[in-house]
Scaffold this motif. Sequence first.
Motif, PDB file in Angstrom:
ATOM      1  N   HIS A  58       0.802  -0.993   0.157  1.00 35.04           N
ATOM      2  CA  HIS A  58       0.000  -0.076   0.349  1.00 35.04           C
ATOM      3  C   HIS A  58       1.016   1.376   0.322  1.00 35.04           C
ATOM      4  N   SER A  61      -0.047   3.815  -2.229  1.00 31.22           N
ATOM      5  CA  SER A  61      -1.752   4.553  -2.817  1.00 31.22           C
ATOM      6  C   SER A  61      -1.373   5.296  -1.103  1.00 31.22           C
ATOM      7  N   PHE A  64       0.378   8.632  -2.652  1.00 28.96           N
ATOM      8  CA  PHE A  64      -0.229   9.356  -3.146  1.00 28.96           C
ATOM      9  C   PHE A  64      -1.544   9.995  -1.833  1.00 28.96           C
ATOM     10  N   LEU A  65      -1.454   9.841  -0.971  1.00 31.59           N
ATOM     11  CA  LEU A  65      -2.242   9.603   0.120  1.00 31.59           C
ATOM     12  C   LEU A  65      -1.759  10.685   1.154  1.00 31.59           C
ATOM     13  N   PHE A  70       1.474  10.719  -7.913  1.00 34.86           N
ATOM     14  CA  PHE A  70       1.844   9.000  -7.063  1.00 34.86           C
ATOM     15  C   PHE A  70       3.255   8.817  -7.445  1.00 34.86           C
ATOM     16  N   ARG A 127      -8.335  13.125   0.265  1.00 32.95           N
ATOM     17  CA  ARG A 127      -7.462  12.634  -0.596  1.00 32.95           C
ATOM     18  C   ARG A 127      -8.013  10.357  -0.929  1.00 32.95           C
ATOM     19  N   LEU A 128      -8.336  10.354   0.351  1.00 31.70           N
ATOM     20  CA  LEU A 128      -8.873   8.862   0.404  1.00 31.70           C
ATOM     21  C   LEU A 128      -9.789   8.892  -0.717  1.00 31.70           C
ATOM     22  N   LYS A 130     -10.589  10.401  -2.830  1.00 31.32           N
ATOM     23  CA  LYS A 130     -10.327  11.062  -4.479  1.00 31.32           C
ATOM     24  C   LYS A 130      -9.537   9.356  -4.500  1.00 31.32           C
ATOM     25  N   LEU A 131      -8.733   9.223  -4.520  1.00 30.01           N
ATOM     26  CA  LEU A 131      -8.243   7.422  -4.123  1.00 30.01           C
ATOM     27  C   LEU A 131      -9.332   6.661  -4.668  1.00 30.01           C
TER      28      LEU A 131
END
Length: 171
Positions: A58, A61, A64-65, A70, A127-128, A130-131
């Motif tokens: 993870h 990810s 990104f968060l 990324f 952000r989560l 968005k992911l």
Amino acid sequence: MGIEASYRRVTPEEFEKLHNDAAYASVYFGDDLETDEEIYAYFEALSSSDRYLDLDKHWRSLHFLFTGDFPFDSTNKGDTLLHKVFIGGTTTPWEATYGMVRYLTMSEVHDMAEALNYISEDDFKSRLDKLLGSHESRIYMEPHFLNLFAHIIKFFNKAAQEGDVVLLSFD
């Protein structure tokens, strides 16, 4: 399968010993393990230690968060402290499955801990959103990412507080 990332906190003295004693480093990184039982016991001990944090697959990810980018994206400059939490550090002589183990100095760890403390849980959740969006996996992934969010911040704060060096490994 995928590339997994993990961190280890080591004292400056331990870090120095790893550099100066190849036999100690070999044992420390589990290079001498031969049986499944030895390997299992080694990783069980690591997993139960507060000096170890496994991000599993993870980490991309999470990158990104924490950063909004990324890793290895062409628009990602990768030069902020938060980027370096995941893909920074200085190369060591110790092999990881993918590349070499990297280390973050006490000063870098302190600065990264401060930067991590500025990320609010609300920003992280945004952000989560968005992911994960409305993906079916959200029901079980959201709590997992929130748990990792708390663990990363706690890990780096503890490392900064105790003056530790952090090792970053991709396996």
